[in-house]
Design an enzyme around this catalytic site. Structure first.
Site, PDB file in Angstrom:
ATOM      1  N   HIS A  72       0.829  -1.204   0.000  1.00  0.00           N
ATOM      2  CA  HIS A  72       0.000   0.000   0.000  1.00  0.00           C
ATOM      3  C   HIS A  72       0.864   1.255   0.000  1.00  0.00           C
ATOM      4  O   HIS A  72       1.910   1.302   0.655  1.00  0.00           O
ATOM      5  CB  HIS A  72      -0.929   0.021   1.226  1.00  0.00           C
ATOM      6  CG  HIS A  72      -2.104  -0.892   1.074  1.00  0.00           C
ATOM      7  ND1 HIS A  72      -3.244  -0.769   1.817  1.00  0.00           N
ATOM      8  CD2 HIS A  72      -2.314  -1.941   0.238  1.00  0.00           C
ATOM      9  CE1 HIS A  72      -4.114  -1.704   1.444  1.00  0.00           C
ATOM     10  NE2 HIS A  72      -3.565  -2.428   0.488  1.00  0.00           N
ATOM     11  N   TYR A 196      -9.783   4.947   7.380  1.00  0.00           N
ATOM     12  CA  TYR A 196      -9.964   5.263   8.802  1.00  0.00           C
ATOM     13  C   TYR A 196     -11.083   6.309   8.879  1.00  0.00           C
ATOM     14  O   TYR A 196     -10.941   7.413   8.378  1.00  0.00           O
ATOM     15  CB  TYR A 196      -8.693   5.860   9.394  1.00  0.00           C
ATOM     16  CG  TYR A 196      -7.561   4.876   9.593  1.00  0.00           C
ATOM     17  CD1 TYR A 196      -6.736   4.511   8.530  1.00  0.00           C
ATOM     18  CD2 TYR A 196      -7.326   4.307  10.838  1.00  0.00           C
ATOM     19  CE1 TYR A 196      -5.694   3.594   8.704  1.00  0.00           C
ATOM     20  CE2 TYR A 196      -6.271   3.398  11.021  1.00  0.00           C
ATOM     21  CZ  TYR A 196      -5.469   3.066   9.953  1.00  0.00           C
ATOM     22  OH  TYR A 196      -4.440   2.163  10.131  1.00  0.00           O
ATOM     23  N   PRO A 288      -4.425  -0.584  18.815  1.00  0.00           N
ATOM     24  CA  PRO A 288      -4.165  -1.044  17.443  1.00  0.00           C
ATOM     25  C   PRO A 288      -4.384   0.012  16.362  1.00  0.00           C
ATOM     26  O   PRO A 288      -4.045  -0.215  15.208  1.00  0.00           O
ATOM     27  CB  PRO A 288      -5.128  -2.212  17.268  1.00  0.00           C
ATOM     28  CG  PRO A 288      -6.181  -2.019  18.298  1.00  0.00           C
ATOM     29  CD  PRO A 288      -5.554  -1.275  19.418  1.00  0.00           C
ATOM     30  N   LYS A 292       0.758  -0.761  15.287  1.00  0.00           N
ATOM     31  CA  LYS A 292       2.141  -0.823  15.764  1.00  0.00           C
ATOM     32  C   LYS A 292       2.467  -2.080  16.570  1.00  0.00           C
ATOM     33  O   LYS A 292       3.635  -2.427  16.703  1.00  0.00           O
ATOM     34  CB  LYS A 292       2.427   0.404  16.647  1.00  0.00           C
ATOM     35  CG  LYS A 292       2.452   1.703  15.862  1.00  0.00           C
ATOM     36  CD  LYS A 292       3.527   1.667  14.787  1.00  0.00           C
ATOM     37  CE  LYS A 292       3.349   2.749  13.750  1.00  0.00           C
ATOM     38  NZ  LYS A 292       4.119   2.496  12.535  1.00  0.00           N
ATOM     39  N   TYR A 380       3.394   6.347  10.574  1.00  0.00           N
ATOM     40  CA  TYR A 380       2.575   5.204  10.163  1.00  0.00           C
ATOM     41  C   TYR A 380       3.419   4.150   9.437  1.00  0.00           C
ATOM     42  O   TYR A 380       3.320   2.956   9.713  1.00  0.00           O
ATOM     43  CB  TYR A 380       1.438   5.679   9.251  1.00  0.00           C
ATOM     44  CG  TYR A 380       0.381   4.624   8.991  1.00  0.00           C
ATOM     45  CD1 TYR A 380       0.463   3.780   7.887  1.00  0.00           C
ATOM     46  CD2 TYR A 380      -0.692   4.470   9.863  1.00  0.00           C
ATOM     47  CE1 TYR A 380      -0.500   2.804   7.657  1.00  0.00           C
ATOM     48  CE2 TYR A 380      -1.665   3.498   9.632  1.00  0.00           C
ATOM     49  CZ  TYR A 380      -1.560   2.672   8.535  1.00  0.00           C
ATOM     50  OH  TYR A 380      -2.509   1.706   8.302  1.00  0.00           O
TER      51      TYR A 380
END
Ligand code: FAS
Ligand code: PHB
Length: 387
Positions: A72, A196, A288, A292, A380
């Site tokens: 991604h 998200y 979560p 990580k 991220y």
């Protein structure tokens, strides 16, 4: 029984440590309380940082990951009825993330260890660890035995026995007023990249597992029981939280697994006592949201494996003595990012309207400012070791 490194726990941390040590000629025995089928099907993480992908490839377990993993280059933040793409790769000088389920990593590592004749014992529950003259007492097939060793690796997760063997442990905790209901569904993902979603009804995340399987999460109350969430209610709530003004539609399908996970931040310091070294969830838990947990476990093990090899190859304990401090720097960076992303995206259960507007203001800033978006992207994809 005797080995060089006794590893408690056959999750990603314990299994990867055993594989890395094997490749450098260091013997280990892995003790796992559950059976193999349970460990291989336990649904957990799915998002891998580049460093995790790299170490799986270099340790000889990247072949299926390369074939089936989904690379991604961006993610979507969805709020106020609209989606906004964060171009992760563009903002981080070419770095990517990969979707490949933790269950598959565990299967690949177990297969590799057993194929190499590795000693991975399922149904072997560690009862106690002696950190001085190191040994692990464990029960298997109704028999209690002792495994003598040079070093113990406590890779036994949040509920294991390793952490309790560290005297004077300092712990840092934060419980969040929400939990995640995780869903695995046999339906093609409705998106190519992760979404998200921040909404007045609560947080939702659309992740993926394959072109035919979706992984989705939604914020629920910590006290919610899974029985209160029949499939139709789950899909209805997800549709409401992902709704956009451009009519984007969420495909639904058979739910094959669902579970509720509490959300907490937790760090235990130090991550070492005498000849016992803690790695992964045994030492830290992150919410979560920032994806990580698994990646931190992997980065602990990379540090520990290198330190153990230095001990055996060069007789030097320098890296082992620095292990805890080295890992904790990255652990706290991840804690900061995961708690920031969690409190930014989750609805305040008290319905605090100021908090809601504050969240929306920052989300607008993230979308408008390259500097703000770069901060999210850099954390991220995985903060560089120097950060
Ligand atoms: P694990 O907990 O995976 O492994 C520890 C192992 O030790 C287990 O197999 C356990 O059976 C064994 N064990 C425990 N006590 C023992 C004993 N006394 N003797 C022998 N064996 C013992 N992270 C993300 O990045 N994204 C996510 O979406 C995400 N979702 C999660 C959902 C859930 C329900 C949970 C619990 C965690 C989730 N995580 C997620 C975090 C998760 O992926 C962990 O970070 C990861 O499993 C850490 O790996 P380990 O440290 O190996 O610990
Ligand atoms: C997952 O695919 O399980 C996943 C992805 C990203 C997250 C959390 C979980 O932030």
């Amino acid at each position: 029984m005797r080995t060089q490194v006794a590893i408690v726990g056959a999750g990603p941390a314990g299994l990867l440590l055993s594989q890395l040590l094997h490749l450098r000629g260091v013997d280990s025995v892995v003790l796992e309380s559950r059976d193999r089928a349970y460990v291989e099907r336990r649904q957990r993480a799915g998002m891998l940082e580049q460093g995790t992908v790299d170490v799986l490839r270099s340790s000889g377990v990247g072949e299926r990951l390369d074939r089936e993993g989904l690379t991604h280059h961006g993610l979507e933040l969805r709020f106020g009825g609209a989606g906004h793409r964060i171009p992760l790769t563009e903002l981080t000088g070419g770095r990517t993330v990969t979707i490949y389920a933790q269950t598959e990593i565990v299967k690949d590592l177990i297969a590799a260890r057993l194929a190499a004749g590795g000693d991975v014992r399922f149904g072997a529950e560690a009862l106690a660890v002696d950190t001085g003259a190191p040994s692990v007492t464990f029960r298997q097939d109704g028999e209690t035995r002792t495994l003598d060793c040079d070093v113990i690796a406590g890779c036994d997760g949040f509920h294991g026995v390793g952490r309790a063997a560290v005297p004077g442990l300092r712990t840092y905790e934060r419980d969040y007023p929400y939990a995640w209901l995780g869903v695995l569904a046999e339906v093609a993902p409705s998106t190519d990249e992760l979404v998200y979603a921040h909404s007045e009804r609560g947080f939702a995340l659309h992740s993926l597992r394959s072109p035919r399987v979706s992984r989705l999460y939604l914020q629920v109350d910590p006290g919610d029981a899974i029985e209160a969430w029949p499939d139709e209610r789950i899909w209805s709530e997800l549709r409401a939280r992902f709704a956009t003004s451009d009519g984007w539609e969420l495909r639904d399908g058979p739910i094959v697994e669902k579970s509720i996970t509490p959300m907490r931040s937790f760090v235990a310091e130090p991550m070492r006592h005498d000849r016992l070294f803690l790695a992964g969830d045994a030492a830290h838990i992150v919410p979560p949201t920032g994806a990580k947990g698994l990646n931190l476990a992997i980065s602990d093990v990379i540090v520990l494996a290198e330190a153990l090899v230095a001990r055996y190859d060069e007789g030097s304990d320098k890296l082992l003595d620095a292990y805890s401090a080295t890992c904790l720097k990255r652990v706290w960076r991840a804690q900061q990012f995961a708690s920031w992303m969690t409190t930014l995206l989750h609805r305040d259960p008290a319905g605090d309207s100021f908090e809601h507007r504050r969240q929306l203001a920052y989300l607008d800033y993230l979308v408008a400012s390259k500097a703000a978006a770069t901060t999210l992207a850099e954390n991220y994809v995985g903060a560089a070791p120097t950060l």
